[in-house]
Design an enzyme around this catalytic site. Structure first.
Site, PDB file in Angstrom:
ATOM      1  N   ALA A   1       0.948  -1.349   0.056  1.00  0.00           N
ATOM      2  CA  ALA A   1       0.032  -0.092   0.004  1.00  0.00           C
ATOM      3  C   ALA A   1       1.034   1.198   0.175  1.00  0.00           C
ATOM      4  CB  ALA A   1      -0.974  -0.136   1.118  1.00  0.00           C
TER       5      ALA A   1
ATOM      6  N   PRO B   1      -4.525   8.647  -3.237  1.00  0.00           N
ATOM      7  CA  PRO B   1      -5.212   9.575  -4.467  1.00  0.00           C
ATOM      8  C   PRO B   1      -4.326  10.700  -5.077  1.00  0.00           C
ATOM      9  CG  PRO B   1      -6.442   9.094  -2.601  1.00  0.00           C
ATOM     10  CD  PRO B   1      -5.320   8.563  -2.249  1.00  0.00           C
TER      11      PRO B   1
ATOM     12  N   ILE C   1      -4.779  -0.381  -4.500  1.00  0.00           N
ATOM     13  CA  ILE C   1      -4.214  -1.340  -3.848  1.00  0.00           C
ATOM     14  C   ILE C   1      -4.594  -2.799  -4.379  1.00  0.00           C
ATOM     15  CG2 ILE C   1      -3.442  -2.247  -1.341  1.00  0.00           C
ATOM     16  CD1 ILE C   1      -2.757   0.879  -2.591  1.00  0.00           C
TER      17      ILE C   1
ATOM     18  N   GLY D   1     -10.996  -9.925 -37.235  1.00  0.00           N
ATOM     19  CA  GLY D   1     -12.051  -9.697 -35.865  1.00  0.00           C
ATOM     20  C   GLY D   1     -12.176 -10.699 -34.836  1.00  0.00           C
TER      21      GLY D   1
ATOM     22  N   GLU E   1       3.391   0.258 -10.621  1.00  0.00           N
ATOM     23  CA  GLU E   1       4.964  -0.031 -10.184  1.00  0.00           C
ATOM     24  C   GLU E   1       5.957   1.047 -11.018  1.00  0.00           C
ATOM     25  OE1 GLU E   1       6.636  -4.018  -9.066  1.00  0.00           O
ATOM     26  OE2 GLU E   1       4.497  -4.254  -9.004  1.00  0.00           O
TER      27      GLU E   1
HETATM   28  N1  COS Z   1      17.163   2.404  -3.767  1.00  0.00           N
HETATM   29  C1  COS Z   1      17.715   2.802  -2.649  1.00  0.00           C
HETATM   30  N2  COS Z   1      17.461   4.356  -2.316  1.00  0.00           N
HETATM   31  C2  COS Z   1      16.636   5.101  -3.538  1.00  0.00           C
HETATM   32  C3  COS Z   1      16.398   4.457  -4.644  1.00  0.00           C
HETATM   33  C4  COS Z   1      16.487   3.086  -4.758  1.00  0.00           C
HETATM   34  N3  COS Z   1      15.844   2.326  -6.132  1.00  0.00           N
HETATM   35  N4  COS Z   1      15.902   5.529  -5.465  1.00  0.00           N
HETATM   36  C5  COS Z   1      16.073   6.558  -4.644  1.00  0.00           C
HETATM   37  N5  COS Z   1      16.679   6.314  -3.621  1.00  0.00           N
HETATM   38  C6  COS Z   1      16.938   7.242  -2.679  1.00  0.00           C
HETATM   39  C7  COS Z   1      17.829   8.255  -3.260  1.00  0.00           C
HETATM   40  O1  COS Z   1      19.299   7.954  -3.150  1.00  0.00           O
HETATM   41  C8  COS Z   1      17.572   9.496  -2.343  1.00  0.00           C
HETATM   42  O2  COS Z   1      18.422   9.574  -1.038  1.00  0.00           O
HETATM   43  P1  COS Z   1      19.780  10.386  -0.787  1.00  0.00           P
HETATM   44  O3  COS Z   1      19.337  11.756  -0.911  1.00  0.00           O
HETATM   45  O4  COS Z   1      20.182   9.850   0.473  1.00  0.00           O
HETATM   46  O5  COS Z   1      20.791  10.090  -1.957  1.00  0.00           O
HETATM   47  C9  COS Z   1      16.182   9.416  -1.852  1.00  0.00           C
HETATM   48  O6  COS Z   1      15.792   7.848  -1.965  1.00  0.00           O
HETATM   49  C10 COS Z   1      15.295  10.124  -2.463  1.00  0.00           C
HETATM   50  O7  COS Z   1      15.611   9.804  -3.911  1.00  0.00           O
HETATM   51  P2  COS Z   1      15.018  10.912  -4.979  1.00  0.00           P
HETATM   52  O8  COS Z   1      15.586  12.430  -4.865  1.00  0.00           O
HETATM   53  O9  COS Z   1      15.295  10.420  -6.456  1.00  0.00           O
HETATM   54  O10 COS Z   1      13.383  10.972  -4.882  1.00  0.00           O
HETATM   55  P3  COS Z   1      12.432  11.420  -5.760  1.00  0.00           P
HETATM   56  O11 COS Z   1      10.974  11.961  -4.799  1.00  0.00           O
HETATM   57  O12 COS Z   1      12.769  12.676  -6.557  1.00  0.00           O
HETATM   58  O13 COS Z   1      11.616  10.236  -6.476  1.00  0.00           O
HETATM   59  C11 COS Z   1      10.935   8.959  -8.286  1.00  0.00           C
HETATM   60  C12 COS Z   1      11.433  10.286  -7.966  1.00  0.00           C
HETATM   61  C13 COS Z   1      10.411   9.113  -9.592  1.00  0.00           C
HETATM   62  C14 COS Z   1      12.148   8.123  -8.716  1.00  0.00           C
HETATM   63  C15 COS Z   1      10.287   8.095  -7.328  1.00  0.00           C
HETATM   64  O14 COS Z   1       9.298   8.931  -6.750  1.00  0.00           O
HETATM   65  C16 COS Z   1       9.397   6.782  -8.087  1.00  0.00           C
HETATM   66  O15 COS Z   1      10.081   5.774  -8.188  1.00  0.00           O
HETATM   67  N6  COS Z   1       8.241   6.873  -8.305  1.00  0.00           N
HETATM   68  C17 COS Z   1       7.510   5.830  -8.838  1.00  0.00           C
HETATM   69  C18 COS Z   1       6.536   5.223  -7.867  1.00  0.00           C
HETATM   70  C19 COS Z   1       6.141   3.862  -8.138  1.00  0.00           C
HETATM   71  O16 COS Z   1       6.709   2.960  -8.823  1.00  0.00           O
HETATM   72  N7  COS Z   1       4.855   3.968  -7.943  1.00  0.00           N
HETATM   73  C20 COS Z   1       4.285   2.541  -7.933  1.00  0.00           C
HETATM   74  C21 COS Z   1       3.863   2.131  -6.701  1.00  0.00           C
HETATM   75  S1  COS Z   1       3.524   0.300  -6.481  1.00  0.00           S
HETATM   76  S2  COS Z   1       2.083  -0.073  -7.727  1.00  0.00           S
END
Ligand code: COS
Length: 379
Positions: A126, A130, A159, A341, A364
């Protein structure tokens, strides 16, 4: 006959080939299942996959701890998706829902894993809300410390397994710092008072899906997974493992579409000859086969790299997911076109693949987000 030559690639060990063969034989006997009641079908699939031992790779083996084997996860998703999308879903969610517990849980929390790996408990992840799907760090849900407890308030949406899960891995803002550094992860059993299914969500390829509301859900501090404020990194680490498996599911759908197309092109006559003899059709089939192999290479590169001990495979997993899901959409679209079709007729396998594949480019981490992730990784 599905192409199995990729199993000879050096990414795999003999145990992977044996596993894929055993699972494929099980699938041929047991799938597809009736999808008319998706809750019942998923409960049944989890129970039967668990009984047959096929859920074991989804989580840490507490008796014999070791890293999750991403190649086995990918091979399993690919194989299940080729036979039945709902079976792939049931398998995948057991892993995603418990990933944080496998990687960061306490021994007490990890006791749940014996049940999820046996198909005796269903799990869910989870994270989305929204107002924050792609932008995870922007989540609103709060977890407030109150004595020895945390109190969770807010909403989660999209979820998977919402409504049928026995346990949820829930991410909430604990406020140690703004944004990504103020989020924590919790293990919340489904019967915790205040946790309610606010709405069931119906989508084009139906599976159990819900919006959940957390109305002052009180959990003990021992429900915290990892350390306070580490929830974002925990979520990203779990996604690092499971993102390439989404690509693997797309690959399974694409392989099935290609197999169906080869059957169709070989058996259907047009202008006095098999459809396959038309060069235009051969062109489509060549593109489909190329996309399938290229996707497989990216997926098993990511899985192999993780299995060889790389601490992060963010770039490899994002590339695998992005490419495999986008190309599978194209492969399946071509399959629909070549089926004419029948390809859009409800109940036809190619029609169901066309519906099943779409969400994989969204969940994801949407394709667009994967591009952001890749660009940042190669900067
Ligand atoms: N593994 C470990 N640490 C990670 C990581 C990873 N894959 N990706 C980012 N981090 C860490 C970064 O290193 C950073 O830490 P430090 O400042 O100490 O270096 C911290 O987490 C924040 O990372 P970042 O600045 O990249 O955060 P953002 O908010 O900019 O992230 C993305 C943006 C787009 C990468 C993120 O929000 C994302 O992956 N979104 C998609 C979400 C998703 O998949 N949702 C589906 C849910 S399940 S259906």
């Amino acid at each position: 006959m599905p192409d199995r030559s990729f199993l000879d690639w050096p990414f795999f060990e003999q145990r992977h080939r044996d596993w894929a063969d055993k699972l494929d034989a099980w699938c041929a006997q047991n799938l597809p299942v009736d999808h008319s009641d998706v809750d019942a079908a998923c409960r049944d699939l989890v129970a039967r996959l668990g009984e047959a031992g096929f859920l074991k790779p989804t989580a840490l083996d507490t008796a014999n701890p070791g890293p999750l084997d991403v190649r086995t996860l990918c091979l399993t998703r690919e194989t299940l998706a080729r036979h039945d999308g709902l079976a792939d879903f049931a398998f995948a969610m057991q892993g995603l829902g418990t990933g944080a517990i496998s990687l960061f849980g306490t021994p007490e929390q990890q006791q749940w894993l014996d049940r999820t790996r046996a198909g005796k408990a269903i799990s869910a992840f989870a994270l989305s809300e929204p107002r924050s799907g792609s932008d995870v760090a922007n989540m609103d849900m709060t977890a407030t410390r109150d004595g020895d407890d945390y109190v969770l308030s807010g909403e989660k949406t999209w979820i998977s397994n919402g409504g049928i899960a026995d346990l949820y891995t829930v991410f909430a803002r604990t406020g140690e710092a703004p944004g990504a550094k103020g989020i924590s992860a919790f293990l919340v059993p489904a019967d915790t008072p205040g946790l309610e299914v606010a709405e069931r969500l119906d989508v084009i390829a139906p599976h159990p899906l819900a919006r959940l509301s957390f109305n002052d859900v009180r959990v003990p501090a021992s429900a915290l997974i990892g350390k306070p404020g580490e929830g974002f990194k925990i979520a990203m680490s779990v996604l690092d493992v499971f993102r390439s498996t989404v690509g693997a599911a797309a690959l399974g759908f694409a392989r099935r579409a290609l197999d169906e197309t080869l059957d169709r092109a070989g058996s259907r006559e047009l202008f006095g000859a098999p459809l396959f003899d038309l060069q235009m059709v051969q062109g489509h089939i060549a593109d489909m086969a190329l996309d399938v192999d290229a996707a497989a290479l990216l997926i098993y590169r990511a899985a192999w790299t993780k299995d060889m001990g790389a601490p992060r495979v963010t770039r490899e997993a994002a590339m695998a997911k992005l490419f495999a899901t986008d190309r599978a959409q194209q492969v399946i679209d071509k399959a629909v076109q070549i089926h004419g079709g029948d390809g859009v007729r409800r109940g036809h396998i190619v029609e169901s693949l066309y519906r099943e594949i779409r969400a994989l480019r969204i969940y994801e981490g949407a394709s667009d987000v994967q591009k952001v992730v890749i660009a940042r990784q190669i900067k």
